[in-house]
Design a protein around this motif. Structure first.
Motif, mmCIF file in Angstrom:
data_model
loop_
_atom_site.group_PDB
_atom_site.id
_atom_site.type_symbol
_atom_site.label_atom_id
_atom_site.label_comp_id
_atom_site.label_asym_id
_atom_site.label_seq_id
_atom_site.Cartn_x
_atom_site.Cartn_y
_atom_site.Cartn_z
ATOM 1 N N TYR A 55 5.712 -2.950 5.737
ATOM 2 C CA TYR A 55 4.286 -3.524 5.881
ATOM 3 C C TYR A 55 4.188 -5.134 4.892
ATOM 4 O O TYR A 55 5.250 -4.775 3.763
ATOM 5 C CB TYR A 55 3.183 -3.157 6.157
ATOM 6 C CG TYR A 55 3.065 -2.578 7.127
ATOM 7 C CD1 TYR A 55 1.987 -2.965 8.239
ATOM 8 C CD2 TYR A 55 2.721 -0.855 6.325
ATOM 9 C CE1 TYR A 55 2.083 -1.229 9.752
ATOM 10 C CE2 TYR A 55 2.360 0.117 7.477
ATOM 11 C CZ TYR A 55 1.970 -1.021 8.777
ATOM 12 O OH TYR A 55 1.490 0.184 10.004
ATOM 13 N N ARG A 92 0.437 -7.300 7.350
ATOM 14 C CA ARG A 92 -0.345 -6.062 7.702
ATOM 15 C C ARG A 92 -2.231 -7.078 7.119
ATOM 16 O O ARG A 92 -2.014 -7.018 6.592
ATOM 17 C CB ARG A 92 -0.208 -4.456 6.420
ATOM 18 C CG ARG A 92 -1.400 -3.297 7.419
ATOM 19 C CD ARG A 92 -1.114 -2.343 6.353
ATOM 20 N NE ARG A 92 -1.941 -1.451 6.275
ATOM 21 C CZ ARG A 92 -1.505 -0.685 7.514
ATOM 22 N NH1 ARG A 92 -1.095 0.046 8.185
ATOM 23 N NH2 ARG A 92 -2.777 0.581 7.266
ATOM 24 N N ASP A 122 -2.501 -3.101 11.595
ATOM 25 C CA ASP A 122 -1.257 -2.696 12.096
ATOM 26 C C ASP A 122 -0.257 -4.357 11.425
ATOM 27 O O ASP A 122 -0.822 -5.505 10.945
ATOM 28 C CB ASP A 122 -0.674 -2.389 13.418
ATOM 29 C CG ASP A 122 -0.208 -2.171 13.945
ATOM 30 O OD1 ASP A 122 0.961 -1.875 13.031
ATOM 31 O OD2 ASP A 122 -0.237 -1.433 14.654
ATOM 32 N N ILE A 148 4.303 1.956 3.979
ATOM 33 C CA ILE A 148 3.102 3.004 4.124
ATOM 34 C C ILE A 148 3.307 3.851 5.410
ATOM 35 O O ILE A 148 3.545 3.762 6.143
ATOM 36 C CB ILE A 148 1.692 1.468 5.014
ATOM 37 C CG1 ILE A 148 1.463 0.830 3.463
ATOM 38 C CG2 ILE A 148 0.747 2.800 5.079
ATOM 39 C CD1 ILE A 148 0.289 0.170 3.825
ATOM 40 N N ASN A 149 3.563 5.270 5.117
ATOM 41 C CA ASN A 149 3.625 5.877 6.231
ATOM 42 C C ASN A 149 4.754 5.791 6.890
ATOM 43 O O ASN A 149 5.166 6.361 7.603
ATOM 44 C CB ASN A 149 2.891 6.129 7.543
ATOM 45 C CG ASN A 149 0.957 7.003 6.466
ATOM 46 O OD1 ASN A 149 1.184 7.319 6.085
ATOM 47 N ND2 ASN A 149 0.624 6.351 7.220
ATOM 48 N N GLY A 150 5.690 5.916 5.916
ATOM 49 C CA GLY A 150 7.652 5.641 6.121
ATOM 50 C C GLY A 150 7.537 3.570 7.063
ATOM 51 O O GLY A 150 8.466 3.591 7.664
ATOM 52 N N ILE A 151 6.670 2.766 7.170
ATOM 53 C CA ILE A 151 7.238 2.354 7.752
ATOM 54 C C ILE A 151 6.996 0.697 7.032
ATOM 55 O O ILE A 151 6.021 0.415 5.953
ATOM 56 C CB ILE A 151 5.799 2.231 8.876
ATOM 57 C CG1 ILE A 151 5.408 2.678 9.992
ATOM 58 C CG2 ILE A 151 5.763 0.055 9.257
ATOM 59 C CD1 ILE A 151 4.907 2.971 10.700
#
Length: 300
Positions: free
Chosen positions: A278, A102, A112, A273-276
């Motif tokens: 990293y 990230r 990202d 983070i928010n289902g993603i």
């Protein structure tokens, strides 16, 4: 890293850091291939005070991208490897940037996964983002279409690695010890991750073993007999901002660095983070890597 690791390493081994030589009967074929590969970019790094000069043996940095390109789709850079080369002490440093790292995507203004930079903005955005992440200049890039994998590995008659952990993967068995791998075996060897208790770190280590093995294969005298097949694969599947003259200068002045390669990991930890997922790298870890690379590149 998939197929890209081997074709990328072949470029370094045969064109950039190999003993190869430029005998007259090969010179024009190499020059033509270099022209096919060359893709200049309109980009000036603000992390260099002056333009580097390979003929004067300035230390250089290279970003290598393995990209799975499809029609009407730029693709993502599944593989990101940074190499710094110092011809003054004949040394190389090489490491993977985990693709889920990230970081801020330069030109987009948000954080990202680092491998998305190429998908968003191509080579320039990928180089800018890596520069920002590491706080060092990125002088050259080598982008590889991973479809070139099997041709290159077959052309060098496989690679030899010292395997430290026995495992089975994709129908292949990899015992401990010295292994001679063909193209399909090398691909499987470099892809295995979930069976390794070290996960991505273990996979990255195997990928670097393959890179070093192909550099050695590319630098061997016997590889001269395979140059035509290699050049054909490179011309079709590789793009770089290296010019033919720069390749010659690097081949002449930097080739001994291949004998002293230091590899290392970018240390971090996983986080949702928010289902993603990293890969999070601390500021302290980034500072340590930056200091190491700046010292190697002789920049402040």
């Amino acid at each position: 890293m998939k197929k890209a690791v081997l074709i990328i390493a072949s470029i370094i081994g045969f064109i950039v850091l190999g003993t190869g030589g430029y005998a007259y009967y090969l010179y024009h074929n190499v020059k033509e291939t270099a022209s096919q590969m060359h893709d200049d970019i309109d980009r000036v790094s603000d992390k260099r005070e002056k333009k580097i000069e390979p003929e004067k043996k300035d230390p250089i940095s290279i970003l290598m991208l393995g990209v799975d390109e499809r029609e009407h789709d730029r693709g993502r850079s599944d593989t990101m490897i940074v190499i710094t080369v110092n011809p003054n002490d004949n040394s190389m440093k090489m490491f993977n940037i985990p693709r889920d790292t990230r970081t801020q995507i330069i030109g987009k203004g948000f954080d990202d996964k680092i491998n998305h930079a190429y998908a968003f903005g191509g080579i320039e955005m990928a180089m800018d983002t890596v520069e920002n992440f590491l706080d060092i200049p990125i002088d050259y890039y080598i982008k590889v279409n991973m479809e070139a994998f099997k041709d290159i590995v077959s052309a060098v008659d496989g690679v030899t690695v010292n395997n430290e952990m026995a495992f089975n993967y994709e129908g292949y068995t990899f015992p401990e010890g010295e292994l001679k791998l063909n193209a399909n075996e090398a691909l499987a060897y470099s892809r295995m991750r979930y069976e390794d208790p070290r996960g991505d770190l273990g996979r990255n280590e195997r990928q670097r073993k393959i890179i070093e093995a192909i550099i050695d294969e590319g630098a061997s005298f016997s590889s001269l007999t395979k140059v035509d097949n290699i050049l054909e694969a490179l011309g079709k599947n590789v793009k770089t901002n290296l010019t033919f003259e720069e390749m010659k200068d690097i081949q002449q002045n930097y080739k001994e660095a291949r004998k002293h390669i230091e590899t290392f990991e970018v240390k971090g930890s996983g986080k949702m983070i928010n289902g993603i997922y990293y890969y999070m790298v601390s500021e302290d870890e980034k500072h340590k890597i930056t200091a190491k690379l700046k010292e190697h590149l002789h920049i402040s």
